[in-house]
Design a protein around this motif. Structure first.
Motif, PDB file in Angstrom:
ATOM      1  N   GLY A  62       0.785  -1.226   0.000  1.00  0.00           N
ATOM      2  CA  GLY A  62       0.000   0.000   0.000  1.00  0.00           C
ATOM      3  C   GLY A  62       0.815   1.273   0.000  1.00  0.00           C
ATOM      4  N   VAL A  63       2.142   1.164  -0.129  1.00  0.00           N
ATOM      5  CA  VAL A  63       2.981   2.358  -0.175  1.00  0.00           C
ATOM      6  C   VAL A  63       2.926   2.946  -1.579  1.00  0.00           C
ATOM      7  CG1 VAL A  63       5.337   3.242   0.006  1.00  0.00           C
ATOM      8  CG2 VAL A  63       4.516   1.558   1.632  1.00  0.00           C
ATOM      9  N   SER A  64       2.834   4.245  -1.667  1.00  0.00           N
ATOM     10  CA  SER A  64       2.740   4.913  -2.960  1.00  0.00           C
ATOM     11  C   SER A  64       4.136   5.174  -3.519  1.00  0.00           C
ATOM     12  CB  SER A  64       1.989   6.244  -2.820  1.00  0.00           C
ATOM     13  OG  SER A  64       1.990   6.937  -4.052  1.00  0.00           O
ATOM     14  N   PHE A  65       4.534   4.363  -4.481  1.00  0.00           N
ATOM     15  CA  PHE A  65       5.765   4.618  -5.213  1.00  0.00           C
ATOM     16  C   PHE A  65       5.410   5.460  -6.430  1.00  0.00           C
ATOM     17  CE2 PHE A  65       7.721   1.126  -2.905  1.00  0.00           C
ATOM     18  CZ  PHE A  65       9.032   1.542  -2.818  1.00  0.00           C
ATOM     19  N   GLU A  66       5.858   6.690  -6.439  1.00  0.00           N
ATOM     20  CA  GLU A  66       5.565   7.547  -7.580  1.00  0.00           C
ATOM     21  C   GLU A  66       6.327   7.061  -8.811  1.00  0.00           C
ATOM     22  OE1 GLU A  66       5.236  11.941  -6.412  1.00  0.00           O
ATOM     23  OE2 GLU A  66       6.524  11.115  -4.861  1.00  0.00           O
ATOM     24  N   GLU A  67       5.772   7.371  -9.979  1.00  0.00           N
ATOM     25  CA  GLU A  67       6.469   7.028 -11.214  1.00  0.00           C
ATOM     26  C   GLU A  67       7.844   7.685 -11.233  1.00  0.00           C
ATOM     27  OE1 GLU A  67       6.100   7.768 -16.029  1.00  0.00           O
ATOM     28  OE2 GLU A  67       5.162   9.127 -14.602  1.00  0.00           O
ATOM     29  N   MET A  68       7.915   8.936 -10.811  1.00  0.00           N
ATOM     30  CA  MET A  68       9.163   9.676 -10.808  1.00  0.00           C
ATOM     31  C   MET A  68      10.023   9.292  -9.604  1.00  0.00           C
ATOM     32  SD  MET A  68       9.732  11.884 -13.288  1.00  0.00           S
ATOM     33  CE  MET A  68      10.720  13.191 -12.547  1.00  0.00           C
TER      34      MET A  68
END
Length: 394
Positions: A62-68
């Motif tokens: 559930g951790v948000s890994f950004e594309e950038m």
């Protein structure tokens, strides 16, 4: 336990290791012992593959890994910046691949002890694989350091002090404030303007001397082997771009690490053929001019110069493969075949990432103009520097 809390460590660990791999890559051209220079790119790529696994697991938690990948937001940024102050390969090995790797191993083992049994078993195998890779790389660095000599104790001690707080930062860091970097990075002694000539290698100021098209096949096979060897310069350029490139989607850095490793392998293709011919890479020699000249370009134009050069080389590669097969030269045929496969993938990388980099940095030129400028630079600048071998680069 909130899965997001657990996943935060994995996220921070992956982002920190991404930046560490980029810094290690940036120092690749500084290694002047041949076996270390040709093997280190593989270690950088393996590090990135471990990060790829961590990123996938982080998303599952559930951790948000950004594309950038925003390099300024990474945990342990002060430690990473201090590492860039190292001045040579010995400092990099001791500080970056022994002290920091040791701190990462301790942080991972501490996190594994916090694991609540069956609940997060999917993370365990990935963290153990990451830990084991770090241990293997530490052993590699220790063996390499025995050949290089002593490192700067003052700088290493400073890195060691900063390492003390790394496990806590990896558990708690959650800052998202830094602005994206849109220009080529310059931190400490990186990027390196020049590449080191490996010890014992003959210096080829103008590259290998061309042979006539009607020369005996054995002479042409040796010439092609020496040209393959020169691809260490492309590996060095990829290594520098891996460090220097502006903030990009994370997958770009994985692809660039693969590109770097491939070019290092291609240099070893040439070394293997030279050994078969009864000579060595050191006696054949290396030039460093292509790397030095490409370092005068911004990362976008450097990437375009590499990409267009690879695209223009395919007719010669296919001809080389045909000649190797016709002359029952199994080793050269294998080299040409894998080289063609790898370079085809590199063209896909360039086609994908050059427009993305242009967008991220706000480049006003069109893709076509960037490529045309790269081709013009190769003819009017790079080829001229390589005279009298310039004609073979046009």
């Amino acid at each position: 336990m909130n899965p997001r809390v657990r996943g935060l460590f994995i996220k921070n660990l992956g982002e920190f290791q991404t930046e560490l791999a980029r810094i290690v890559a940036g120092f690749v051209p500084a290694f002047n012992i041949w076996w270390q220079r040709k093997e280190l790119p593989a270690l950088v790529f393996r590090s990135m593959r471990r990060v790829q696994d961590l990123r996938a697991r982080g998303r599952e938690l559930g951790v948000s890994f950004e594309e950038m990948h925003f390099s300024g937001n990474v945990a342990g940024r002060a430690l990473l910046d201090e590492l860039c102050q190292t001045e040579n390969a010995a400092d990099l090995l001791q500080a970056g691949m022994i002290e920091i790797h040791g701190a990462l191993i301790a942080a991972i083992e501490d996190d594994l002890q916090r694991n609540e049994g069956v609940y997060d078993l999917p993370s365990v195998a990935l963290l153990e694989a990451d830990r084991d890779e770090l241990k293997n790389q530490m052993a590699w660095a220790e063996a390499a350091l025995k050949e290089i000599g002593e490192s700067d104790k003052g700088l290493v001690n400073q890195v060691k002090q900063l390492c003390a707080d790394l496990p806590r930062q990896l558990r708690e860091h959650n800052v998202r404030a830094a602005k994206p970097i849109i220009t080529g990075r310059k931190i400490g002694h990186l990027p390196l303007a020049d590449a080191q000539l490996p010890q014992g290698f003959r210096h080829l100021e103008f590259g290998p001397e061309a042979v006539a098209a009607d020369a005996p096949y054995a002479d042409r096979a040796r010439y092609h082997a020496i040209n393959f060897l020169q691809e260490v310069q492309a590996a060095d350029s990829c290594a520098s771009m891996l460090f220097e490139s502006p903030d990009m989607p994370w997958e770009f850095f994985l692809d660039m690490a693969r590109h770097m490793w491939d070019e290092s392998r291609h240099a070893m293709f040439g070394e293997a053929k030279l050994l078969e011919l009864g000579t060595s890479a050191a006696s054949a020699g290396l030039s460093t001019k292509a790397y030095t000249m490409r370092q005068t370009l911004a990362p976008l134009d450097r990437y375009a110069a590499l990409s267009t050069q690879e695209a223009d080389a395919f007719p010669g590669k296919h001809q080389g493969l045909k000649e190797a097969v016709a002359n029952n030269d199994a080793l050269s045929a294998k080299a040409w075949s894998y080289d063609i496969a790898d370079e085809t993938q590199h063209l896909r990388f360039g086609t994908k990432w050059i427009p993305v980099m242009m967008e991220k940095i706000g480049e006003p030129r069109s893709v076509e103009q960037v490529k045309e400028d790269a081709c013009n630079w190769r003819v009017s600048v790079l080829a001229e520097v390589y005279k009298p071998a310039a004609a073979t680069l046009r």
